[in-house]
Design a protein around this motif. Structure first.
Motif, short mmCIF file in Angstrom:
data_model
loop_
_atom_site.label_atom_id
_atom_site.label_comp_id
_atom_site.label_asym_id
_atom_site.label_seq_id
_atom_site.Cartn_x
_atom_site.Cartn_y
_atom_site.Cartn_z
N ARG A 1 -6.30 -9.85 4.24
CA ARG A 1 -7.06 -8.60 4.25
C ARG A 1 -6.25 -7.58 3.46
N THR B 1 -5.07 -9.46 -5.25
CA THR B 1 -4.41 -10.58 -4.57
C THR B 1 -4.18 -11.72 -5.55
N ALA C 1 -7.61 -5.12 1.02
CA ALA C 1 -8.50 -4.23 0.28
C ALA C 1 -7.70 -3.16 -0.44
N GLY C 2 -8.09 -2.90 -1.69
CA GLY C 2 -7.40 -1.91 -2.49
C GLY C 2 -6.25 -2.46 -3.30
N ARG D 1 0.84 -1.21 0.00
CA ARG D 1 0.00 0.00 0.00
C ARG D 1 0.87 1.25 0.00
#
Length: 221
Positions: free
Chosen positions: A54, A60, A56-57, A37
């Motif tokens: 986890r 994967t 998100a954004g 991130r």
């Protein structure tokens, strides 16, 4: 600085930030996601046993039949299906490299097709050829087999084979073979900004990096 106009953010948008060490822990994967991130990369790539995550954004990705490729096609299909069920949006599968070495490209096609059928049309399927272990002819025919079987990308390497990882020559040959119809992922041994740029110049449309920060830090903002 590398001799190219690409910026840090442009290259980051092509990167699968990767952690596939066998000793990786859940904490290591959490750190990978946090770093991904902060670096602004496209995706993370992890071992399927680390799912679900986890993230998100981020896209994967999970590897399948890794790193040897010497798994039964049905096992690869089941592993891929489970990974998708646990949140993987992309699958990086290793072909039966021995089949490619032996010139049995129908077996390569069947192997990839089994995984494609197991996961359906939605997830992105990247097919790892282990190009350093193959002749140019085997690279070309394996690319053709992967494309016919429904792959979205062909990929150079696992990064674990003693013969080596990605090379500019292999990426260029793969890109010429698939002609922009599917993507080309360069992965394995790309440790500098210049190496990353060289792969992109040769036709790579995705990069698999474990030392992502060092590569991106060598690029202009």
């Amino acid at each position: 600085m590398p001799d190219v106009a690409l910026t840090r953010s442009q290259v980051a948008a092509l990167v699968d930030h990767t952690l596939l060490k066998p000793e990786a822990t859940t904490a290591d994967v959490d750190a990978l996601i946090t770093e991904a991130r902060s670096l602004g990369v496209l995706a993370i790539c992890v071992s399927p046993s680390m799912l679900p995550v986890r993230a998100a954004g981020l896209v994967t990705a999970a590897v399948v039949g890794f790193p040897s490729g010497k798994h039964h096609s049905l096992v690869k299909g089941a592993e891929a299906r489970l990974a998708v069920d646990q949140g993987a949006q992309e699958i990086d599968m290793v072909i039966d490299i021995g089949a490619a070495v032996a010139g049995d490209f129908n077996a390569v096609l069947a192997d990839v097709l089994t995984v494609r059928e197991a996961i359906g049309d939605g997830p992105v399927l990247k097919v790892i050829l282990e190009t350093a272990a193959l002749t140019d002819h085997a690279i070309v025919e394996s690319c053709r087999a992967a494309e016919r079987a429904g792959a979205n990308f062909v990929k150079t390497s696992t990064g674990f084979h003693p013969a080596g990882g990605a090379s500019v020559a292999a990426v260029r040959l793969m890109a010429q073979t698939v002609g922009g119809r599917i993507g080309v992922k360069a992965s394995g041994g790309i440790r500098t900004a210049q190496a990353a740029i060289d792969m992109i110049d040769a036709g790579a449309t995705r990069l698999g990096l474990s030392g992502t920060r060092a590569v991106l830090d060598g690029l202009p903002d």
